[in-house]
Scaffold this active site. Structure first.
Site, PDB file in Angstrom:
ATOM      1  N   LYS A 193      -1.880  -1.812  17.240  1.00 16.49           N
ATOM      2  CA  LYS A 193      -2.458  -0.747  16.403  1.00 16.49           C
ATOM      3  C   LYS A 193      -3.225   0.232  17.313  1.00 16.49           C
ATOM      4  CE  LYS A 193      -1.429  -1.521  12.032  1.00 16.49           C
ATOM      5  NZ  LYS A 193      -0.542  -0.589  11.324  1.00 16.49           N
TER       6      LYS A 193
ATOM      7  N   THR B 144       9.295  -6.799   4.598  1.00 17.46           N
ATOM      8  CA  THR B 144       8.327  -7.384   3.642  1.00 17.46           C
ATOM      9  C   THR B 144       8.225  -6.527   2.384  1.00 17.46           C
ATOM     10  OG1 THR B 144       6.522  -6.250   4.793  1.00 17.46           O
ATOM     11  CG2 THR B 144       6.892  -8.565   5.367  1.00 17.46           C
TER      12      THR B 144
ATOM     13  N   VAL C  50      -6.185 -12.588   0.697  1.00 14.46           N
ATOM     14  CA  VAL C  50      -6.973 -13.660   0.067  1.00 14.46           C
ATOM     15  C   VAL C  50      -7.180 -13.398  -1.425  1.00 14.46           C
ATOM     16  CG1 VAL C  50      -9.188 -12.665   0.809  1.00 14.46           C
ATOM     17  CG2 VAL C  50      -9.060 -15.081   0.252  1.00 14.46           C
TER      18      VAL C  50
ATOM     19  N   ASN D 192     -10.298  -4.474   4.649  1.00 19.77           N
ATOM     20  CA  ASN D 192      -9.396  -5.431   3.978  1.00 19.77           C
ATOM     21  C   ASN D 192      -8.997  -4.875   2.613  1.00 19.77           C
ATOM     22  OD1 ASN D 192     -10.804  -7.153   6.013  1.00 19.77           O
ATOM     23  ND2 ASN D 192      -9.460  -8.665   5.078  1.00 19.77           N
TER      24      ASN D 192
ATOM     25  N   TYR E 213      -1.180  -7.858  17.244  1.00 22.26           N
ATOM     26  CA  TYR E 213      -1.175  -6.903  16.121  1.00 22.26           C
ATOM     27  C   TYR E 213      -2.263  -5.849  16.332  1.00 22.26           C
ATOM     28  CZ  TYR E 213      -2.271  -5.193  11.385  1.00 22.26           C
ATOM     29  OH  TYR E 213      -2.560  -4.394  10.300  1.00 22.26           O
TER      30      TYR E 213
ATOM     31  N   ALA F 135       4.817  -1.373   9.227  1.00 20.37           N
ATOM     32  CA  ALA F 135       4.354  -2.196  10.346  1.00 20.37           C
ATOM     33  C   ALA F 135       4.692  -3.650  10.083  1.00 20.37           C
ATOM     34  CB  ALA F 135       2.836  -2.054  10.519  1.00 20.37           C
TER      35      ALA F 135
ATOM     36  N   ILE G 126       0.832  -1.208   0.000  1.00 13.42           N
ATOM     37  CA  ILE G 126       0.000   0.000   0.000  1.00 13.42           C
ATOM     38  C   ILE G 126       0.865   1.256   0.000  1.00 13.42           C
ATOM     39  CG2 ILE G 126      -1.835   1.266   1.179  1.00 13.42           C
ATOM     40  CD1 ILE G 126      -2.599  -1.427   2.558  1.00 13.42           C
TER      41      ILE G 126
END
Ligand SMILES: NC(=O)c1ccc[n+]([C@@H]2O[C@H](COP(=O)([O-])OP(=O)(O)OC[C@H]3O[C@@H](n4cnc5c(N)ncnc54)[C@H](O)[C@@H]3O)[C@@H](O)[C@H]2O)c1
Length: 312
Positions: free
Chosen positions: A145, A35, A184, A170, A141, A74, A12
């Site tokens: 947050k 990541t 997913v 999501n 997690y 994160a 993102i």
């Protein structure tokens, strides 16, 4: 504006960087590439490979004097946070604290914090869920947050740090890793293009699988553009307000892939929330934002991106 995007090598954050640059802003990226991927980095942005916890974060912000910090970095895996709560705390708790201190000291004018609606609300009676709902975090997690939001509130009151909190639903779209937890759409896209069957996890009384609020990454990016000028002091849900079951999602992606493979079904994984749906009315008032891309269209765009990437 001079903007720092943390996590700007990620799924993102990198697309937020692209949009900020396209809007004429000067952008730097801070990311430890845990990541995130180099291929996501926009060459027009300055890149600093650094962990949020590094003491040099303070010096970097003091030198650069960013007007805006957009905090996407994160540790993003919920199961990992359950297995290693202390490591999740490192990135999502202490790392955020380090960044907040550096932001206050260097005179940042606006801090945009990316939180998670799906995570912080947990399992709620009230669906769709408003920002006023009592959070019920079901993982470290989610708890971290929420801790980040609480710190931001404190830094706002104590030091006048102006901020906006975006609680995403999501998110899906191009650049999402099929190896991540919330991916997913990415998983179904990759597997169907490879001709491999997909599994739908479901509770016995929910034969079509879990219900989720899927929001396209392009819409998410627009909310980050809006948060540069609006929403100060607000915590805002960023989703569609529309619930989709995993089986409905599968059908859309299979259609976009031109696949006739049937899914198989499996029991829910531990911590799988049954229903997560955000009430997004506040985003319209606070940010002048609402989602525009419907799920079938978003799945087609995402599938197209995977096709090109995988040469299918
Ligand atoms: N994907 C979703 O559906 C979703 C939903 C709600 C909230 N979010 C939030 O959006 C943000 C971006 O998530 P994403 O899906 O793009 O994941 P991502 O893994 O692609 O991006 C996270 C980025 O942060 C970097 N990073 C991680 N820990 C770091 C650290 N300690 N120091 C410096 N950089 C670090 C990673 O290298 C990566 O580039 C995260 O804050 C996530 O919690 C995502």
């Amino acid at each position: 504006m001079k903007i720092l995007v943390t996590g700007g090598a990620g799924f993102i954050g990198s697309q937020v960087v692209d949009a900020y640059l396209a809007a004429g802003h000067q952008v730097a990226v801070l990311d430890n590439l845990s990541t995130g991927k180099r291929e996501n980095l926009n060459p027009a942005a300055r890149f600093v490979e650094m962990d949020l916890n590094h003491p040099a974060v303070g010096d970097f912000l003091a030198q650069e004097k960013f007007q805006v910090v957009n905090h996407h970095a994160a540790q993003v895996s919920v199961p990992y946070s359950v297995a290693h709560p202390e490591l999740d705390m490192q990135s999502n708790g202490l790392g955020m604290l380090n960044l907040l201190q550096a932001s206050v000291r260097s005179g940042v004018e606006r801090f945009i914090f990316i939180s998670s609606g799906g995570a912080v609300y947990g399992e709620q009676e009230q669906i769709p869920t408003q920002e006023t709902a009592l959070p019920k975090p079901l993982s470290p997690y989610a708890a971290h947050k929420l801790l980040g939001e609480s710190y931001l509130h404190f830094y706002g009151k104590q030091y006048g740090l102006k901020h906006v909190v975006l609680r995403y639903a999501n998110v899906y779209g191009p650049r999402q890793s099929p190896h991540a937890e919330a991916g997913v759409v990415a998983i179904f896209c990759e597997r169907l293009l490879a001709g491999q069957p997909c599994v739908i996890y479901r509770h016995q009384d929910m034969p079509a699988g879990m219900l989720r609020d899927y929001v396209y990454v392009g819409d998410i990016v627009r909310s980050n553009l809006a948060a540069l000028d609006a929403g100060l002091g607000e915590t805002v849900n960023i989703g569609t307000g529309r619930a989709t079951s995993t089986a409905e999602l599968y059908d859309m992606i299979a259609e976009a892939a031109g696949s006739h493979l049937k899914p198989s079904y499996g029991p829910p994984r531990s911590g799988d929330i049954r229903r997560s749906l955000l009430d997004c009315a506040k985003a319209r008032q606070a940010l002048g934002w609402q989602a525009q891309v419907d799920l079938a269209e978003g799945c087609r765009r995402t599938m197209e991106w995977y096709r090109q990437r995988l040469g299918k």
